[in-house]
Design an enzyme around this catalytic site. Structure first.
Site, PDB file in Angstrom:
ATOM      1  CB  SER A  51      -0.975   0.002   1.177  1.00 41.49           C
ATOM      2  OG  SER A  51      -0.305   0.171   2.393  1.00 41.49           O
ATOM      3  CG  HIS A 107      10.136   0.727  12.332  1.00 46.27           C
ATOM      4  ND1 HIS A 107      10.376  -0.599  12.042  1.00 46.27           N
ATOM      5  CD2 HIS A 107       9.744   0.776  13.627  1.00 46.27           C
ATOM      6  CE1 HIS A 107      10.135  -1.324  13.124  1.00 46.27           C
ATOM      7  NE2 HIS A 107       9.756  -0.523  14.098  1.00 46.27           N
TER       8      HIS A 107
HETATM    9  C1  GAR Z   1       4.242  -0.685   6.789  1.00 50.47           C
HETATM   10  O1  GAR Z   1       3.420  -0.417   7.891  1.00 50.47           O
HETATM   11  C2  GAR Z   1       5.692  -0.429   7.168  1.00 50.47           C
HETATM   12  O2  GAR Z   1       5.856   0.563   8.115  1.00 50.47           O
HETATM   13  C3  GAR Z   1       6.069  -1.763   7.723  1.00 50.47           C
HETATM   14  O3  GAR Z   1       5.463  -2.701   6.886  1.00 50.47           O
HETATM   15  C4  GAR Z   1       4.206  -2.173   6.456  1.00 50.47           C
HETATM   16  C5  GAR Z   1       4.063  -2.442   4.969  1.00 50.47           C
HETATM   17  O4  GAR Z   1       2.772  -2.151   4.550  1.00 50.47           O
HETATM   18  N1  GAR Z   1       7.499  -1.911   7.746  1.00 50.47           N
HETATM   19  C6  GAR Z   1       8.152  -2.493   8.749  1.00 50.47           C
HETATM   20  O5  GAR Z   1       7.580  -2.996   9.694  1.00 50.47           O
HETATM   21  C7  GAR Z   1       9.671  -2.506   8.611  1.00 50.47           C
HETATM   22  N2  GAR Z   1      10.287  -2.846   9.829  1.00 50.47           N
HETATM   23  P1  GAR Z   1       2.423  -2.093   2.997  1.00 50.47           P
HETATM   24  O6  GAR Z   1       2.952  -3.376   2.358  1.00 50.47           O
HETATM   25  O7  GAR Z   1       0.925  -2.034   2.941  1.00 50.47           O
HETATM   26  O8  GAR Z   1       3.082  -0.869   2.437  1.00 50.47           O
END
Ligand code: GAR
Length: 205
Positions: free
Chosen positions: A29, A120
């Site tokens: 996303s 993060h």
């Molecule tokens: C996001 O919330 C990002 O902050 C987190 O993964 C999610 C990905 O969401 N990242 C971490 O936790 C890194 N340590 P998305 O695939 O919907 O963009």
């Protein structure tokens, strides 16, 4: 009289856009949001989307937007220069980690010193480190009955969630907060802040 540059010559000296490569492991996303944000930008473009998961939603978002995308495996990433060579071939200027869960190897860190940014889902240094991603972070935050949490955008170094912090955004945790409601709050903060912070960081560099 000064010589007048012909249009073709002017085009050739026009500044190239800054090229981003987005790395993602999940639904993507943030990838979708970053692609959308820079879609009409005159100075920055998303040139490449890479994932360590062949089925990652992030790759679909790239394909739908007509952006080059590719899946890589552990050997490509950790045991060879394959990913680095691809980034070089595509003249990538900055690497953006948008929900990417592998640690960045030294060859890529050295080539892109201070040019890799990560988002993060907590207020670092709280709730960072190995194994701290996505719902694991939110569950830990809820378990510790924190009153507030948020997101951190930081430069990537050779340790998990450890590089210089560029920006943070906070939200309050309600008494009846659940994993789902917290995920929505964090997702909203990421969508509001990550692309604009990337843009500002590039401008300042
Ligand atoms: C996001 O919330 C990002 O902050 C987190 O993964 C999610 C990905 O969401 N990242 C971490 O936790 C890194 N340590 P998305 O695939 O919907 O963009």
């Amino acid at each position: 009289m000064r010589p007048i540059l012909k249009p073709r010559v002017m085009n050739s000296i026009k500044k190239q856009k800054t090229k981003l490569a987005l790395f993602a492991s999940g639904t993507g996303s943030n990838v979708f949001n970053i692609i959308t944000h820079f879609n009409n930008s005159e100075s920055i473009e998303v040139a490449l989307v890479l994932s360590n998961k062949a089925t990652a939603g992030a790759l679909n978002h790239a394909q739908n937007a007509g952006i080059q995308s590719q899946h890589f495996n552990r050997d490509d990433f950790f045991e060879s220069n394959n990913v680095l060579e691809l980034l070089k071939t595509e003249n990538i200027d900055y690497v953006i980690l948008a929900g990417f869960l592998w640690k960045i190897p030294q060859n890529i860190l050295s080539h892109f010193e201070n040019k890799i940014l990560n988002v993060h889902p907590s207020l670092l240094p709280k709730y960072g480190g190995k194994g701290m991603y996505g719902h694991h972070v939110h569950n830990a935050v809820l378990l510790h009955k924190e009153k507030e949490t948020g997101i951190t955008i930081h430069v990537v170094n050779d340790k998990y969630d450890d590089g210089a912090i560029i920006a943070q955004a906070k939200c309050v945790i309600a008494e009846d907060e659940t994993l789902e409601t917290l995920q929505k709050k964090i997702s909203k903060l990421e969508k509001e802040n990550f692309p604009t912070t990337i843009e500002q960081f590039i401008k300042n560099n």
